[in-house]
Design a protein around this motif. Structure first.
Motif, mmCIF file in Angstrom:
data_model
loop_
_atom_site.group_PDB
_atom_site.id
_atom_site.type_symbol
_atom_site.label_atom_id
_atom_site.label_comp_id
_atom_site.label_asym_id
_atom_site.label_seq_id
_atom_site.Cartn_x
_atom_site.Cartn_y
_atom_site.Cartn_z
ATOM 1 N N PRO A 90 -47.761 44.830 89.875
ATOM 2 C CA PRO A 90 -48.271 46.081 89.303
ATOM 3 C C PRO A 90 -47.212 47.177 89.211
ATOM 4 O O PRO A 90 -47.242 48.003 88.296
ATOM 5 N N VAL A 91 -46.264 47.184 90.141
ATOM 6 C CA VAL A 91 -45.186 48.185 90.100
ATOM 7 C C VAL A 91 -44.321 47.939 88.863
ATOM 8 O O VAL A 91 -43.982 48.879 88.127
ATOM 9 N N ALA A 92 -43.960 46.677 88.622
ATOM 10 C CA ALA A 92 -43.158 46.331 87.446
ATOM 11 C C ALA A 92 -43.914 46.647 86.160
ATOM 12 O O ALA A 92 -43.338 47.171 85.200
ATOM 13 N N GLU A 93 -45.207 46.355 86.129
ATOM 14 C CA GLU A 93 -46.017 46.675 84.947
ATOM 15 C C GLU A 93 -46.009 48.174 84.668
ATOM 16 O O GLU A 93 -45.892 48.592 83.520
ATOM 17 N N SER A 94 -46.134 48.990 85.716
ATOM 18 C CA SER A 94 -46.162 50.442 85.509
ATOM 19 C C SER A 94 -44.846 50.946 84.937
ATOM 20 O O SER A 94 -44.834 51.881 84.128
ATOM 21 N N ALA A 95 -43.734 50.338 85.334
ATOM 22 C CA ALA A 95 -42.435 50.730 84.779
ATOM 23 C C ALA A 95 -42.380 50.426 83.285
ATOM 24 O O ALA A 95 -42.005 51.273 82.472
ATOM 25 N N VAL A 96 -42.781 49.220 82.905
ATOM 26 C CA VAL A 96 -42.709 48.803 81.498
ATOM 27 C C VAL A 96 -43.702 49.589 80.638
ATOM 28 O O VAL A 96 -43.406 49.914 79.489
ATOM 29 N N LYS A 97 -44.837 49.936 81.188
ATOM 30 C CA LYS A 97 -45.822 50.730 80.433
ATOM 31 C C LYS A 97 -45.261 52.086 80.030
ATOM 32 O O LYS A 97 -45.704 52.672 79.044
ATOM 33 N N SER A 98 -44.289 52.587 80.770
ATOM 34 C CA SER A 98 -43.732 53.901 80.438
ATOM 35 C C SER A 98 -42.543 53.821 79.480
ATOM 36 O O SER A 98 -42.000 54.844 79.090
ATOM 37 N N PHE A 99 -42.141 52.613 79.070
ATOM 38 C CA PHE A 99 -41.046 52.471 78.102
ATOM 39 C C PHE A 99 -41.482 53.038 76.748
ATOM 40 O O PHE A 99 -42.620 52.844 76.315
ATOM 41 N N THR A 100 -40.558 53.701 76.084
ATOM 42 C CA THR A 100 -40.778 54.187 74.724
ATOM 43 C C THR A 100 -39.586 53.741 73.885
ATOM 44 O O THR A 100 -38.447 53.873 74.318
ATOM 45 N N TYR A 101 -39.859 53.233 72.698
ATOM 46 C CA TYR A 101 -38.814 52.685 71.835
ATOM 47 C C TYR A 101 -38.747 53.419 70.499
ATOM 48 O O TYR A 101 -39.745 53.968 70.028
ATOM 49 N N GLY A 102 -37.570 53.380 69.913
ATOM 50 C CA GLY A 102 -37.361 53.834 68.547
ATOM 51 C C GLY A 102 -36.849 52.653 67.745
ATOM 52 O O GLY A 102 -36.145 51.792 68.279
ATOM 53 N N PRO A 103 -37.175 52.575 66.455
ATOM 54 C CA PRO A 103 -36.725 51.435 65.653
ATOM 55 C C PRO A 103 -35.216 51.452 65.458
ATOM 56 O O PRO A 103 -34.599 52.513 65.359
ATOM 57 N N SER A 104 -34.635 50.263 65.430
ATOM 58 C CA SER A 104 -33.203 50.153 65.151
ATOM 59 C C SER A 104 -32.973 50.420 63.665
ATOM 60 O O SER A 104 -33.921 50.486 62.879
ATOM 61 N N LEU A 105 -31.721 50.538 63.266
ATOM 62 C CA LEU A 105 -31.407 50.785 61.847
ATOM 63 C C LEU A 105 -31.842 49.619 60.959
ATOM 64 O O LEU A 105 -32.116 49.816 59.776
ATOM 65 N N THR A 106 -31.931 48.418 61.523
ATOM 66 C CA THR A 106 -32.355 47.261 60.738
ATOM 67 C C THR A 106 -33.856 47.021 60.818
ATOM 68 O O THR A 106 -34.360 46.070 60.240
ATOM 69 N N ASN A 107 -34.569 47.884 61.517
ATOM 70 C CA ASN A 107 -36.014 47.744 61.676
ATOM 71 C C ASN A 107 -36.723 49.045 61.302
ATOM 72 O O ASN A 107 -37.605 49.507 62.006
ATOM 73 N N ARG A 108 -36.337 49.628 60.209
ATOM 74 C CA ARG A 108 -36.919 50.911 59.798
ATOM 75 C C ARG A 108 -38.430 50.829 59.566
ATOM 76 O O ARG A 108 -39.128 51.818 59.710
#
Length: 145
Positions: A90-108
């Motif tokens: 559950p600790v690892a899950e909570s860390a990943v749940k807070s990840f935020t991503y932006g698209p790469s230049l090849t994934n607009r």
């Protein structure tokens, strides 16, 4: 009335056939290839580790699978491999749940992908020893190419 029912069933089947590709599985991307699709925006991630629990002070890792939606938010977060068996999933899950991503230049277009992240716990400072510790948490079946 019977004619109306006969028309509704084929229309429902047609709608399902069109929607099925939209519900198809997201592309499975290996963590080392993820930056071709998404860039992690978080600089730091804070998690609350319990003071006590099963094997929480032993060196180990947790493999967490998740999907990155077209908006860059993680979804379907699940700890799937905890080595050694411990209460740190559950600790690892909570860390990943807070990840935020932006698209790469090849994934607009913001292609939705499925991937995983290996969270190390109590890892040694030595890079080679860290890799050895995290090796049991590597998951098969993700595109490395």
């Amino acid at each position: 009335m019977k004619t109306l029912l006969r028309l509704q069933l084929p229309l429902c089947l047609l709608a399902f056939a069109v929607a099925t590709p939209l519900m198809a599985q997201a592309r499975r991307v290996a963590p080392e290839r993820l930056n071709a699709y998404w860039i992690l925006l978080n600089q730091h991630v804070g998690v609350d580790v319990p003071n006590s629990g099963r094997n929480i002070y032993k060196p180990g890792c947790v493999a967490v699978t998740y999907t990155i939606g077209s908006d860059g938010v993680t979804r379907d977060v699940k700890a799937v491999n905890v080595v050694p068996d411990s209460d740190l999933g559950p600790v690892a899950e909570s860390a990943v749940k807070s990840f935020t991503y932006g698209p790469s230049l090849t994934n607009r277009a913001g292609e939705v992908v499925s991937t995983y992240y290996v969270v190390p716990f109590n890892a040694p400072d030595d890079k080679a020893a860290q890799q050895q510790l995290m090796a049991p948490c590597q998951l098969p079946g993700y595109d490395a190419g």
